[in-house]
Write a protein that holds these residues in place. Sequence first.
Motif, PDB file in Angstrom:
ATOM      1  N   PHE A   1       2.304   3.447   9.665  1.00 28.82           N
ATOM      2  CA  PHE A   1       1.136   2.360  10.139  1.00 28.82           C
ATOM      3  C   PHE A   1       2.215   1.619  11.162  1.00 28.82           C
TER       4      PHE A   1
ATOM      5  N   PRO B   1      -7.813  -5.141   6.389  1.00 25.40           N
ATOM      6  CA  PRO B   1      -8.593  -5.860   7.429  1.00 25.40           C
ATOM      7  C   PRO B   1      -8.000  -7.183   7.727  1.00 25.40           C
TER       8      PRO B   1
ATOM      9  N   ASP C   1       5.268   6.298   4.854  1.00 25.68           N
ATOM     10  CA  ASP C   1       5.465   6.848   3.481  1.00 25.68           C
ATOM     11  C   ASP C   1       5.263   8.404   3.619  1.00 25.68           C
TER      12      ASP C   1
ATOM     13  N   GLY D   1      -7.046  -5.714   2.117  1.00 24.32           N
ATOM     14  CA  GLY D   1      -5.509  -5.934   2.470  1.00 24.32           C
ATOM     15  C   GLY D   1      -5.459  -5.526   4.094  1.00 24.32           C
TER      16      GLY D   1
ATOM     17  N   SER E   1       1.725   8.606   5.358  1.00 25.35           N
ATOM     18  CA  SER E   1       1.008   7.893   6.569  1.00 25.35           C
ATOM     19  C   SER E   1       2.324   7.053   7.339  1.00 25.35           C
TER      20      SER E   1
ATOM     21  N   HIS F   1     -13.460  -1.259   2.808  1.00 24.26           N
ATOM     22  CA  HIS F   1     -13.406   0.213   2.880  1.00 24.26           C
ATOM     23  C   HIS F   1     -12.181   0.579   2.133  1.00 24.26           C
ATOM     24  N   ILE F   2     -12.672   1.603   1.250  1.00 17.32           N
ATOM     25  CA  ILE F   2     -11.507   2.177   0.326  1.00 17.32           C
ATOM     26  C   ILE F   2     -11.661   3.724   0.385  1.00 17.32           C
TER      27      ILE F   2
ATOM     28  N   ASP G   1      -7.668  -1.413  -9.107  1.00 16.30           N
ATOM     29  CA  ASP G   1      -7.584  -2.818  -8.377  1.00 16.30           C
ATOM     30  C   ASP G   1      -7.709  -3.019  -7.027  1.00 16.30           C
TER      31      ASP G   1
ATOM     32  N   ILE H   1       0.168   9.969  -0.264  1.00 17.57           N
ATOM     33  CA  ILE H   1      -1.107  10.912  -0.383  1.00 17.57           C
ATOM     34  C   ILE H   1      -1.762  10.942   1.083  1.00 17.57           C
TER      35      ILE H   1
ATOM     36  N   MET I   1      -9.559  -3.333  -3.514  1.00 19.44           N
ATOM     37  CA  MET I   1     -10.576  -4.270  -2.916  1.00 19.44           C
ATOM     38  C   MET I   1     -10.877  -3.791  -1.323  1.00 19.44           C
TER      39      MET I   1
ATOM     40  N   ASN J   1       0.760  -1.263   0.037  1.00 24.74           N
ATOM     41  CA  ASN J   1       0.078   0.048  -0.066  1.00 24.74           C
ATOM     42  C   ASN J   1       0.963   1.342  -0.044  1.00 24.74           C
TER      43      ASN J   1
ATOM     44  N   ILE K   1      -4.131   9.940   4.324  1.00 21.14           N
ATOM     45  CA  ILE K   1      -5.434   9.409   4.595  1.00 21.14           C
ATOM     46  C   ILE K   1      -6.361  10.355   5.240  1.00 21.14           C
TER      47      ILE K   1
HETATM   48  P1  ADP Z   1      -6.776  -1.783  -1.008  1.00 26.83           P
HETATM   49  O1  ADP Z   1      -5.481  -1.315  -0.882  1.00 26.83           O
HETATM   50  O2  ADP Z   1      -6.767  -3.037  -1.898  1.00 26.83           O
HETATM   51  O3  ADP Z   1      -7.866  -0.912  -1.452  1.00 26.83           O
HETATM   52  P2  ADP Z   1      -6.521  -1.978   1.768  1.00 26.83           P
HETATM   53  O4  ADP Z   1      -7.459  -2.593   2.766  1.00 26.83           O
HETATM   54  O5  ADP Z   1      -4.977  -2.523   1.736  1.00 26.83           O
HETATM   55  O6  ADP Z   1      -7.046  -2.466   0.446  1.00 26.83           O
HETATM   56  O7  ADP Z   1      -6.659  -0.464   1.726  1.00 26.83           O
HETATM   57  C1  ADP Z   1      -7.790   0.297   1.992  1.00 26.83           C
HETATM   58  C2  ADP Z   1      -7.667   1.314   1.432  1.00 26.83           C
HETATM   59  O8  ADP Z   1      -6.872   2.266   2.495  1.00 26.83           O
HETATM   60  C3  ADP Z   1      -7.153   1.783   0.239  1.00 26.83           C
HETATM   61  O9  ADP Z   1      -8.058   1.634  -0.901  1.00 26.83           O
HETATM   62  C4  ADP Z   1      -6.668   3.291   0.226  1.00 26.83           C
HETATM   63  O10 ADP Z   1      -7.603   3.972   0.059  1.00 26.83           O
HETATM   64  C5  ADP Z   1      -6.011   3.477   1.810  1.00 26.83           C
HETATM   65  N1  ADP Z   1      -4.685   3.339   2.047  1.00 26.83           N
HETATM   66  C6  ADP Z   1      -4.000   2.070   2.647  1.00 26.83           C
HETATM   67  N2  ADP Z   1      -2.778   2.283   2.907  1.00 26.83           N
HETATM   68  C7  ADP Z   1      -2.854   3.494   2.490  1.00 26.83           C
HETATM   69  C8  ADP Z   1      -1.396   4.682   2.457  1.00 26.83           C
HETATM   70  N3  ADP Z   1      -0.327   3.909   2.757  1.00 26.83           N
HETATM   71  N4  ADP Z   1      -1.686   5.708   1.960  1.00 26.83           N
HETATM   72  C9  ADP Z   1      -2.645   6.289   1.582  1.00 26.83           C
HETATM   73  N5  ADP Z   1      -3.973   5.549   1.642  1.00 26.83           N
HETATM   74  C10 ADP Z   1      -3.664   4.077   2.235  1.00 26.83           C
END
Ligand code: ADP
Length: 524
Positions: free
Chosen positions: A517, A492, A455, A490, A515, A473-474, A485, A458, A487, A427, A460
């Motif tokens: 994590f 959860p 990182d 990842g 962000s 949730h995206i 792509d 962009i 979904m 991600n 969140i």
């Molecule tokens: P996916 O990446 O397949 O959509 P994830 O559950 O891994 O599914 O992530 C969910 C959403 O969280 C992503 O669609 C993205 O919008 C946001 N996201 C995750 N990691 C990051 C990150 N490092 N920086 C910005 N947005 C992120």
Amino acid sequence: MQDSYDTSKLCTILRSEMTPLLKSDLVLFFRYRRDSASIELLASSDPTPHLGSIAAPDQSSLEWIEGLVDDDLMWFPDLGSAPLLLQEWGKSWNVSSMAVFFGSEADDIKDMIIISRKEKQDESWKKIDGELLEFLRGAMFVLEIYYLINEIDKMKTDIQSVFGLAPVGIIMVDSTGMIINANKHAISMLGCGIPLDDVIGDNILSGNRFKGSGLDEVVRKTLGGEETDTENMRYKSSSGRICYLHARMQPVPMMSGKMHAIGVLADVTQRVRLQQQLERSYQTLTEAFQELQRVDKMKTRFIDVVSHELRTPLTVMRGYLELLSSEYKEKMDPKVLSKLQTIKVNTDRLYDIVESMLDVARIEKGAMEITKQESSVRALVEGVVSSQRPLAQEKHQEIDVVTIGEVSSARIDAKKLHDALKNILNNAIRYTPEGGKIQVGMADEGKMIHIWIRDNGIGIPLSDLEKIFDRFHIVVAKELSHQVDRMGLGLPISKGIIENHGGKIWVESEPDKGSIFHIKIPKD
Ligand code: ADP
């Protein structure tokens, strides 16, 4: 103030009553106040003197007043020998002689009665000294009673106005249940809608108006000697209107031995109705929530079933594709082979999605299996980074690995944690523009290992931070529209894996800044 307790009238009565004893033209009552060293004219038999005026006595007159003791009767047949103050008063009232009587002293107050005559008085006044003294003592006594009664009257009026102004209803009932007093708030709350005087005298216990209203029960209990506090008393007025009152009643034992009751009423109808509405809304919401939970379960089951059903044919397809592309590679037309390759890539992707959905279903059912083994955390992190480095290089991104202290090994399911960290790092690469910087860090924190992936992508939005670990949730954003792509599975799954290790995951992020994590997992 009642007429019968008018002190000016008392002065007039005194003057006429004294006529047989001595001839007086003017009788005045004064009050001397020591704290302000002032004299106030309280009442007069003649309306002309400046009633209510305050006089500040001169020093020698003040000393004279202070020197006088209770029960003193002073004669001034000729005002020439009187203190300055009396001389001035005499002039202003046009009198020539005075007799001054000081009553008892209390609370820094001295009351005095002045009897004066227009003419100079001869020595004959002195002959009646004893008789006059008795008379004045009596008058002073009556005067004090008058003041007391007036004071009580004033207090009664004050209480009555507080009673009327109080923002709550107040009622008083006697031992039989009869209303002996009530303010207008109480009357309107009780929905009587009739003049106050008509309600006073009504009996709450035996009359028809309050029978079965709810108030009758409260009054009965209180008169039985019980203090009552009924929060939401359902009150039904004689017109049939229903409202809710907070009724607090207290028994008041009277000197006669009988029990009265005083009560304070507050209209809480609006609050009760809101509460009832809230309870109904809560009920509806609970039902809706249960329905949602039911649908959600159905959805999870559906995903589970479909994923299982898809997995078997997909596994078979992948096997044949593998076979075709390796065994028959030489015999196949390159064009067909290339098409076969495309089918294989897409089948693998489909297979990964199905696997992710199955993982989510397993986590939800609590069926994810974690097999822990002593493993090197450093090797785990480095393995994850190497797997993702080619992707980062494609985007000209740097991945920096930092270690704080000696990071020891831990009892973990290295394969599952590899998947979890890979998701997060993947991600970070995906959601960071070209040329961005990524840091993967690890630190030994005693019982826990802390891993972070930072990182400068962009970021969140705050509104999404809470939900980012929810299934599917995206983040909906224009700059992410090319990321087809996504979904939302990842994070959860990563969270499920980390929590199944007894660890936790959280994120700090700021849009356009990046962000970070954080993952913490116990060593054993
Ligand atoms: P996916 O990446 O397949 O959509 P994830 O559950 O891994 O599914 O992530 C969910 C959403 O969280 C992503 O669609 C993205 O919008 C946001 N996201 C995750 N990691 C990051 C990150 N490092 N920086 C910005 N947005 C992120």
